[in-house]
Design a protein around this motif. Structure first.
Motif, PDB file in Angstrom:
ATOM      1  N   PRO A   1      24.946  -0.637 -12.631  1.00  0.00           N
ATOM      2  CA  PRO A   1      26.145  -1.086 -11.551  1.00  0.00           C
ATOM      3  C   PRO A   1      26.340  -2.670 -11.647  1.00  0.00           C
ATOM      4  N   TYR A   2      27.337  -2.786 -11.365  1.00  0.00           N
ATOM      5  CA  TYR A   2      27.789  -4.440 -11.412  1.00  0.00           C
ATOM      6  C   TYR A   2      28.344  -4.989 -10.013  1.00  0.00           C
ATOM      7  N   GLU A   3      28.087  -6.216  -9.797  1.00  0.00           N
ATOM      8  CA  GLU A   3      28.840  -6.932  -8.702  1.00  0.00           C
ATOM      9  C   GLU A   3      30.119  -7.495  -8.943  1.00  0.00           C
ATOM     10  N   GLU A   4      30.730  -7.635  -7.839  1.00  0.00           N
ATOM     11  CA  GLU A   4      32.199  -8.009  -7.924  1.00  0.00           C
ATOM     12  C   GLU A   4      32.569  -9.037  -6.681  1.00  0.00           C
ATOM     13  N   ASN A   5      33.502  -9.946  -6.873  1.00  0.00           N
ATOM     14  CA  ASN A   5      34.033 -10.528  -5.850  1.00  0.00           C
ATOM     15  C   ASN A   5      35.564 -10.271  -6.066  1.00  0.00           C
ATOM     16  N   ALA A   6      36.314 -11.212  -5.461  1.00  0.00           N
ATOM     17  CA  ALA A   6      37.666 -11.028  -5.581  1.00  0.00           C
ATOM     18  C   ALA A   6      38.337 -11.001  -6.585  1.00  0.00           C
ATOM     19  N   THR A   7      37.941 -11.758  -7.703  1.00  0.00           N
ATOM     20  CA  THR A   7      38.531 -11.756  -8.829  1.00  0.00           C
ATOM     21  C   THR A   7      37.735 -11.507 -10.043  1.00  0.00           C
ATOM     22  N   HIS A   8      36.359 -11.345 -10.121  1.00  0.00           N
ATOM     23  CA  HIS A   8      35.307 -11.095 -11.247  1.00  0.00           C
ATOM     24  C   HIS A   8      34.648 -10.131 -10.856  1.00  0.00           C
ATOM     25  N   ILE A   9      33.834  -9.700 -12.127  1.00  0.00           N
ATOM     26  CA  ILE A   9      32.740  -8.903 -12.082  1.00  0.00           C
ATOM     27  C   ILE A   9      31.600  -9.284 -12.659  1.00  0.00           C
ATOM     28  N   TYR A  10      30.327  -9.169 -12.555  1.00  0.00           N
ATOM     29  CA  TYR A  10      28.996  -9.941 -12.876  1.00  0.00           C
ATOM     30  C   TYR A  10      27.991  -9.169 -12.984  1.00  0.00           C
ATOM     31  N   ALA A  11      26.890  -9.425 -13.738  1.00  0.00           N
ATOM     32  CA  ALA A  11      25.492  -8.743 -13.500  1.00  0.00           C
ATOM     33  C   ALA A  11      24.417  -9.909 -13.757  1.00  0.00           C
ATOM     34  N   TYR A  12      24.177 -10.595 -12.393  1.00  0.00           N
ATOM     35  CA  TYR A  12      23.352 -11.931 -12.557  1.00  0.00           C
ATOM     36  C   TYR A  12      22.573 -11.993 -11.556  1.00  0.00           C
ATOM     37  N   PRO A  13      21.301 -12.620 -11.358  1.00  0.00           N
ATOM     38  CA  PRO A  13      20.955 -13.215 -12.602  1.00  0.00           C
ATOM     39  C   PRO A  13      19.898 -12.123 -13.383  1.00  0.00           C
ATOM     40  N   LYS A  14      19.688 -12.749 -14.520  1.00  0.00           N
ATOM     41  CA  LYS A  14      18.928 -11.815 -15.470  1.00  0.00           C
ATOM     42  C   LYS A  14      17.674 -11.096 -15.044  1.00  0.00           C
ATOM     43  N   HIS A  15      16.811 -11.690 -14.248  1.00  0.00           N
ATOM     44  CA  HIS A  15      15.505 -11.160 -13.821  1.00  0.00           C
ATOM     45  C   HIS A  15      15.807  -9.930 -12.975  1.00  0.00           C
ATOM     46  N   GLN A  16      17.077  -9.651 -12.223  1.00  0.00           N
ATOM     47  CA  GLN A  16      17.447  -8.888 -11.567  1.00  0.00           C
ATOM     48  C   GLN A  16      18.224  -7.595 -12.206  1.00  0.00           C
ATOM     49  N   HIS A  17      18.479  -7.727 -13.410  1.00  0.00           N
ATOM     50  CA  HIS A  17      19.292  -6.644 -14.106  1.00  0.00           C
ATOM     51  C   HIS A  17      18.789  -6.631 -15.408  1.00  0.00           C
ATOM     52  N   ASN A  18      18.523  -5.450 -15.600  1.00  0.00           N
ATOM     53  CA  ASN A  18      17.847  -5.233 -16.943  1.00  0.00           C
ATOM     54  C   ASN A  18      18.986  -5.099 -18.337  1.00  0.00           C
ATOM     55  N   LEU A  19      20.260  -5.387 -17.919  1.00  0.00           N
ATOM     56  CA  LEU A  19      21.205  -5.456 -18.906  1.00  0.00           C
ATOM     57  C   LEU A  19      21.197  -7.047 -19.357  1.00  0.00           C
ATOM     58  N   GLY A  20      20.508  -7.769 -18.594  1.00  0.00           N
ATOM     59  CA  GLY A  20      20.635  -9.078 -19.049  1.00  0.00           C
ATOM     60  C   GLY A  20      21.706 -10.009 -18.331  1.00  0.00           C
ATOM     61  N   THR A  21      21.868 -11.049 -18.584  1.00  0.00           N
ATOM     62  CA  THR A  21      23.059 -11.847 -17.638  1.00  0.00           C
ATOM     63  C   THR A  21      24.256 -11.388 -18.212  1.00  0.00           C
ATOM     64  N   MET A  22      24.948 -10.868 -17.338  1.00  0.00           N
ATOM     65  CA  MET A  22      26.303 -10.643 -17.737  1.00  0.00           C
ATOM     66  C   MET A  22      27.385 -11.742 -17.139  1.00  0.00           C
ATOM     67  N   ASN A  23      28.046 -12.505 -18.024  1.00  0.00           N
ATOM     68  CA  ASN A  23      28.648 -13.534 -17.597  1.00  0.00           C
ATOM     69  C   ASN A  23      29.914 -13.133 -16.818  1.00  0.00           C
ATOM     70  N   TYR A  24      30.295 -13.778 -15.967  1.00  0.00           N
ATOM     71  CA  TYR A  24      31.707 -13.379 -14.915  1.00  0.00           C
ATOM     72  C   TYR A  24      32.856 -13.009 -15.803  1.00  0.00           C
ATOM     73  N   LEU A  25      33.298 -11.880 -15.709  1.00  0.00           N
ATOM     74  CA  LEU A  25      34.384 -11.340 -16.321  1.00  0.00           C
ATOM     75  C   LEU A  25      35.505 -11.045 -15.477  1.00  0.00           C
ATOM     76  N   ALA A  26      36.587 -11.503 -15.648  1.00  0.00           N
ATOM     77  CA  ALA A  26      37.834 -11.437 -14.734  1.00  0.00           C
ATOM     78  C   ALA A  26      38.337 -10.095 -14.605  1.00  0.00           C
ATOM     79  N   LYS A  27      38.531  -9.499 -13.549  1.00  0.00           N
ATOM     80  CA  LYS A  27      38.957  -8.208 -13.097  1.00  0.00           C
ATOM     81  C   LYS A  27      40.196  -7.902 -14.070  1.00  0.00           C
ATOM     82  N   SER A  28      40.987  -8.847 -14.415  1.00  0.00           N
ATOM     83  CA  SER A  28      42.475  -8.641 -15.151  1.00  0.00           C
ATOM     84  C   SER A  28      42.086  -8.304 -16.631  1.00  0.00           C
TER      85      SER A  28
END
Length: 432
Positions: A295-322
């Protein structure tokens, strides 16, 4: 994914022999077979040659071709894809039967293609295809027979087949539940570089919005740990010395399919989908092969998986939905799977690439999912050293039309295996 209906699409489904069932929300029942099929219900030959498909793909992205002709081309490609998938299941079932394994022979290929077609059909000018292709020559036995001593594969032909059958069923259920999904991590590298899972990789990774996790739990049966342990006594674990499958005592893949919530000390970080027929992994509650849903989190403009210790994907930097939407189709072996629209930006956000180019540098597995341990050696080698062993994509870009064309080259078979065309602003092999 929007559901669209009009008369032109009804024509499409009639032409492609792909139609909606009377009850599109019914449970998916796919019965297991342990005997070779004598009368497979579909033709096993392709209606169009490789060169004809290549020509259709070129026309599909020609802006001067009218929409009605684009729709006709799309219909023809869908029909060929149905033939390719049907042949894949038929050949793989026969191969695995001879090896004493099982096969979900009645997997609903028509329904699977229907859902993909429903989501990506060029209904209007806005929905003109962004990317499309087919793995035309998919020879499971030969493709999975190759190996390399530096980056060896630990996935047999039947293991791979079970993983792909699992993916088809997962895609069916995600579409049925209207859950958005797309490829991530190593699987995204695989479709870009190999038009398939990375040959030495052992699982498939997909992303969904965190808001859809409740639908996952509604759509898949949650793993009963007590039943899992009881069934584990009927099957051996996935150790290096034993690959025996579970006893053939359940009739339906839909009943076999379960979800396991993988947790760290903070939260659920992934949802592992697998069949109870598969062998249990050492010192875990899940089985292999499996599909990892993150699962990834999202806001109005970006998706992300952060912080690292809460996600076993490791930190996923903010990625623009576009850079993700609208998703488009990519080749995953004989399947077609949604992928992020801008693979370069997506990969750089999802994977720590450093200065390495994924088309020039091939890296071994950092974790062996089948055995629940790290590798003895973690090799990083120039990909060109593996070209004589594994298939690799060769790409070219037309700077005038901004169209990229890819073919999968496999020297051992002395032919191109797959072909893919998409709209591009850059040549990935030069920028990733």
């Amino acid at each position: 994914m929007d559901t669209l209906y009009d008369s032109s699409r009804l024509v499409c489904y009639h032409c492609c022999a792909i139609h909606q069932s009377d009850n599109p929300r019914r449970d998916i029942e796919t019965y297991v077979s342990t005997q070779p099929s004598q009368n497979f219900p579909f033709s096993l030959t392709h209606s169009l040659s490789y060169d004809e498909v290549k020509l259709l793909l070129a026309q599909l992205f020609n802006i001067d071709v009218p929409l009605i002709d684009i729709q006709s081309i799309w219909n023809k490609l869908m029909y060929v894809w149905q033939q390719i998938l049907t042949k894949f299941v038929h050949d793989a079932c026969d191969l695995c039967h001879r090896n004493g394994s099982y096969c979900y022979e009645s997997i609903d290929i028509t329904r699977y293609i229907y859902y993909i077609n429903e989501s990506f059909y060029p209904i209007n000018e806005i929905k003109r295809p962004v990317g499309m292709g087919l793995y035309y020559y998919f020879d499971l036995k030969n493709l999975r027979a190759v190996n390399n001593s530096i980056l060896p594969t630990d996935v047999s032909a039947c293991d791979y087949f079970h993983m792909l059958q699992l993916m088809i069923n997962v895609q069916l259920i995600l579409h049925q539940a209207q859950i958005k999904y797309f490829l991530t991590k190593g699987t995204l590298i695989g479709v870009l570089r190999h038009h398939d899972v990375i040959p030495w990789d052992t699982d498939i990774d997909i992303f969904i919005p965190s808001t859809a996790t409740s639908k996952i739990l509604q759509s898949f049966r949650k793993l009963d740990l007590s039943m899992n342990q009881k069934r584990s006594s009927m099957t051996s674990t996935t150790t290096e010395n034993s690959k025996t499958r579970v006893a053939k005592d359940r009739p339906s893949f839909h009943n076999d399919l379960v979800v396991y919530l993988f947790k760290n000390v903070y939260k659920v970080t992934s949802y592992k989908i697998f069949s109870l027929r598969s062998p249990i992994v050492n010192r875990t509650n899940y089985r292999w092969p499996k599909i990892d849903i993150f699962p990834y989190e999202e806001n109005a403009t970006h998706i992300y998986a952060y912080p690292k210790h809460q996600h076993n994907l490791g930190t996923m930097n903010y990625l623009a939905k576009s850079n993700v939407d609208p998703v488009y189709l990519r080749i995953l072996g004989p399947l077609l799977v949604p992928s992020p629209r801008q693979p370069r930006f997506s990969l750089k956000s999802m994977v720590r690439l450093g200065r390495a180019n994924v088309f020039h540098t091939c890296e071994g597995n950092t974790f062996l999912h089948r055995h629940n341990r790290g590798p003895a050696d973690n090799w990083r080698v120039p990909c060109k050293e593996l070209h004589k062993t594994y298939p690799f994509v060769k790409a070219e870009r037309n700077a005038t039309t901004n169209i990229c064309f890819e073919e999968l080259k496999f020297p051992q078979l002395n032919q191109s295996l797959s072909l893919y065309t998409y709209r591009c602003e850059e040549e990935l092999s030069r920028t990733l």
